[in-house]
Motif scaffolding. Structure first.
Motif, PDB file in Angstrom:
ATOM      1  N   LEU A  78       5.273   6.550   0.900  1.00 63.63           N
ATOM      2  CA  LEU A  78       3.619   6.827   0.900  1.00 63.63           C
ATOM      3  C   LEU A  78       2.885   6.170  -0.201  1.00 63.63           C
ATOM      4  O   LEU A  78       1.884   5.758   0.012  1.00 63.63           O
ATOM      5  N   GLU A  79       3.679   6.244  -1.392  1.00 65.52           N
ATOM      6  CA  GLU A  79       2.808   5.522  -2.426  1.00 65.52           C
ATOM      7  C   GLU A  79       2.959   4.107  -2.238  1.00 65.52           C
ATOM      8  O   GLU A  79       1.821   3.389  -2.689  1.00 65.52           O
ATOM      9  N   VAL A  80       4.268   3.342  -1.528  1.00 67.30           N
ATOM     10  CA  VAL A  80       3.982   2.151  -1.544  1.00 67.30           C
ATOM     11  C   VAL A  80       2.968   1.697  -0.300  1.00 67.30           C
ATOM     12  O   VAL A  80       2.258   0.653  -0.550  1.00 67.30           O
ATOM     13  N   MET A  81       3.015   2.430   0.623  1.00 64.97           N
ATOM     14  CA  MET A  81       1.978   2.169   1.688  1.00 64.97           C
ATOM     15  C   MET A  81       0.691   2.359   1.039  1.00 64.97           C
ATOM     16  O   MET A  81      -0.242   1.651   1.503  1.00 64.97           O
ATOM     17  N   GLU A  82       0.240   3.436   0.422  1.00 67.35           N
ATOM     18  CA  GLU A  82      -1.079   3.550  -0.506  1.00 67.35           C
ATOM     19  C   GLU A  82      -1.384   2.466  -1.414  1.00 67.35           C
ATOM     20  O   GLU A  82      -2.320   1.765  -1.163  1.00 67.35           O
ATOM     21  N   GLU A  96      -2.403  -0.377   1.001  1.00 67.47           N
ATOM     22  CA  GLU A  96      -3.577  -0.245   1.717  1.00 67.47           C
ATOM     23  C   GLU A  96      -4.478  -0.244   0.509  1.00 67.47           C
ATOM     24  O   GLU A  96      -5.767  -1.010   0.802  1.00 67.47           O
ATOM     25  N   LEU A  97      -4.469   0.102  -0.740  1.00 67.37           N
ATOM     26  CA  LEU A  97      -5.403  -0.199  -1.763  1.00 67.37           C
ATOM     27  C   LEU A  97      -5.575  -1.711  -1.937  1.00 67.37           C
ATOM     28  O   LEU A  97      -6.807  -2.381  -1.971  1.00 67.37           O
ATOM     29  N   ALA A  98      -4.346  -2.479  -1.840  1.00 68.32           N
ATOM     30  CA  ALA A  98      -4.392  -3.907  -2.211  1.00 68.32           C
ATOM     31  C   ALA A  98      -5.306  -4.502  -0.971  1.00 68.32           C
ATOM     32  O   ALA A  98      -5.958  -5.535  -1.319  1.00 68.32           O
ATOM     33  N   SER A  99      -4.925  -4.025   0.287  1.00 66.34           N
ATOM     34  CA  SER A  99      -5.740  -4.599   1.318  1.00 66.34           C
ATOM     35  C   SER A  99      -7.235  -4.459   1.349  1.00 66.34           C
ATOM     36  O   SER A  99      -7.938  -5.151   1.704  1.00 66.34           O
ATOM     37  N   LEU A 100      -7.556  -3.093   0.902  1.00 66.35           N
ATOM     38  CA  LEU A 100      -8.889  -2.982   0.637  1.00 66.35           C
ATOM     39  C   LEU A 100      -9.601  -3.555  -0.401  1.00 66.35           C
ATOM     40  O   LEU A 100     -10.639  -4.071  -0.195  1.00 66.35           O
ATOM     41  N   ARG A 101      -8.886  -3.994  -1.606  1.00 65.38           N
ATOM     42  CA  ARG A 101      -9.349  -4.574  -2.479  1.00 65.38           C
ATOM     43  C   ARG A 101      -9.593  -6.091  -2.073  1.00 65.38           C
ATOM     44  O   ARG A 101     -10.779  -6.662  -2.367  1.00 65.38           O
ATOM     45  N   ALA A 102      -8.703  -6.675  -1.307  1.00 61.36           N
ATOM     46  CA  ALA A 102      -8.865  -7.835  -0.767  1.00 61.36           C
ATOM     47  C   ALA A 102     -10.088  -7.903   0.171  1.00 61.36           C
ATOM     48  O   ALA A 102     -10.730  -9.057   0.268  1.00 61.36           O
ATOM     49  N   GLN A 103     -10.184  -7.009   1.044  1.00 61.54           N
ATOM     50  CA  GLN A 103     -11.317  -6.929   2.092  1.00 61.54           C
ATOM     51  C   GLN A 103     -12.619  -6.829   1.166  1.00 61.54           C
ATOM     52  O   GLN A 103     -13.591  -7.604   1.491  1.00 61.54           O
ATOM     53  N   GLN A 104     -12.648  -5.991   0.438  1.00 62.57           N
ATOM     54  CA  GLN A 104     -13.777  -5.825  -0.635  1.00 62.57           C
ATOM     55  C   GLN A 104     -14.196  -7.307  -1.349  1.00 62.57           C
ATOM     56  O   GLN A 104     -15.450  -7.725  -1.313  1.00 62.57           O
ATOM     57  N   LYS A 105     -13.175  -8.073  -1.723  1.00 61.36           N
ATOM     58  CA  LYS A 105     -13.488  -9.024  -2.210  1.00 61.36           C
ATOM     59  C   LYS A 105     -13.883 -10.245  -1.609  1.00 61.36           C
ATOM     60  O   LYS A 105     -14.800 -10.841  -1.450  1.00 61.36           O
ATOM     61  N   ALA A 106     -13.301 -10.146  -0.277  1.00 62.01           N
ATOM     62  CA  ALA A 106     -13.882 -11.210   0.928  1.00 62.01           C
ATOM     63  C   ALA A 106     -15.237 -10.681   1.361  1.00 62.01           C
ATOM     64  O   ALA A 106     -15.963 -11.508   1.409  1.00 62.01           O
ATOM     65  N   PHE A 107     -15.251  -9.352   1.380  1.00 62.68           N
ATOM     66  CA  PHE A 107     -16.765  -8.980   1.808  1.00 62.68           C
ATOM     67  C   PHE A 107     -17.776  -9.314   0.824  1.00 62.68           C
ATOM     68  O   PHE A 107     -19.024  -9.753   1.166  1.00 62.68           O
ATOM     69  N   LYS A 108     -17.372  -9.255  -0.612  1.00 62.69           N
ATOM     70  CA  LYS A 108     -18.386  -9.661  -1.589  1.00 62.69           C
ATOM     71  C   LYS A 108     -18.759 -10.940  -1.771  1.00 62.69           C
ATOM     72  O   LYS A 108     -19.829 -11.380  -1.553  1.00 62.69           O
TER      73      LYS A 108
END
Length: 330
Positions: free
Chosen positions: A182-186, A189-201
């Motif tokens: 669960l921690e690894v998946m979290e 997921e956080l890394a994916s969210l950061r990448a998506q946020q960076k791409a979105f920015k």
């Protein structure tokens, strides 16, 4: 073999230490035969005092542990204290009155009621001793009842640690692996969210730059269009003024064709147009000449009058001279 049964609300896993065959056979037997004929008293005491998950198997004849009773009492006291504190925090209270005012009890019922019965009260004071520390409540130990019975337990008769600990290890390892996954998946997921946020920015910054460029381009076009419209209006206004001036000039020329000679003749007749030499003669020379002529005429008139006076005097004297001989002859 031991089998995993369930997990209670306190988070403690319960396990059954009896074999499956014994459990199945006990279910088929009648109630009076399902109970074991011989009970292991040492096992029961050990389970009650030592094992943490053996509360479900504690017999009714076993005596509770005083330390455990003390812990339960402390836990109940803490729970009740937390509940009272939570109720006090959640209970709405009246705010403190402002300076110069105070709270008073008023009637809030629909119909007011006259308070005629007033209880007479009086204030009294008394001096009490200082608060003394209350001694701790002694631990309740019930009186001993029954008979003590002992049983010799050989090594390996109670349970096999390697066999009994396997379900616990499986649960612990499983929960640890599950928590790790669960921690690894979290983290993923956080890394994916950061990448998506960076791409979105990045995309948002690009879109904002493009929007600003389009807005600036639209502003320049609007200003250029307004400037062209103003220039066209100015050109039309000047062209209209020019046409009006040309029309006024043509109309004026057409009107002045017959008007100029008439006006000039009228002005010439009224003396607005004159010959400078003639006007100089009329305004300067002729008045001077007339003045000189008047002076000469006045001189001549004066000389004539003087001559007439002289002649009159001479004639009077001669007349008197002619009249004197006649007077003498008489």
């Amino acid at each position: 073999m031991a089998s995993y049964s369930h997990r209670d609300r306190s988070g403690i896993y319960s396990f059954s230490s009896r074999p499956r065959a014994v459990e199945d056979r006990s279910r088929t037997l009648p109630p009076e035969k399902s109970r074991p004929m011989y009970g292991n008293i040492m096992f029961d005491r050990r389970v009650v005092r030592g094992n943490t998950y053996s509360q479900h198997f504690r017999p009714s004849t076993a005596q509770p542990d005083p330390a455990e009773i003390r812990r339960e009492q402390v836990s109940k006291q803490r729970t009740s204290a937390r509940r009272r504190a939570r109720e006090q925090l959640l209970q709405p209270t009246t705010p403190e009155p402002v300076q110069g005012r105070k709270h008073m009890d008023v009637q809030t019922e629909l119909y007011l009621e006259e308070l005629s019965h007033v209880v007479v009260t009086a204030d009294m004071e008394c001096q009490s001793d200082a608060f003394l520390d209350r001694p701790p409540t002694p631990l309740f130990i019930p009186a001993k009842s029954g008979k003590d019975v002992e049983t010799q337990i050989e090594e390996g008769e109670l349970f096999d640690f390697d066999v009994e600990v396997q379900p616990l290890l499986e649960v612990l390892v499983g929960k640890t692996m599950e928590q790790s996954m669960l921690e690894v998946m979290e983290e993923e997921e956080l890394a994916s969210l950061r990448a998506q946020q960076k791409a979105f920015k990045v995309l948002r910054n690009m879109e904002q730059a493009e929007v600003q460029r389009l807005q600036e381009q639209e502003r320049r076009r609007r200003e250029e269009r307004e400037r062209r419209i103003m220039q066209q209006r100015e050109a039309l206004r000047k062209e209209k003024e020019t046409v009006e001036k040309i029309a006024a000039r043509a109309y004026t020329q057409q009107s002045l064709v017959d008007l100029l000679p008439t006006v000039f003749n009228s002005l010439r007749t009224h003396g607005y147009f004159y010959d400078p030499v003639e006007r100089d003669i009329e305004t300067n020379f002729i008045p001077w000449l007339m003045e000189e002529v008047h002076k000469n005429l006045e001189k001549r008139e004066t000389a004539r009058k003087l001559l007439d006076a002289i002649i009159h005097d001479v004639a009077q004297k001669r007349l008197e001279a002619f009249k004197e001989p006649e007077k003498n002859s008489h």
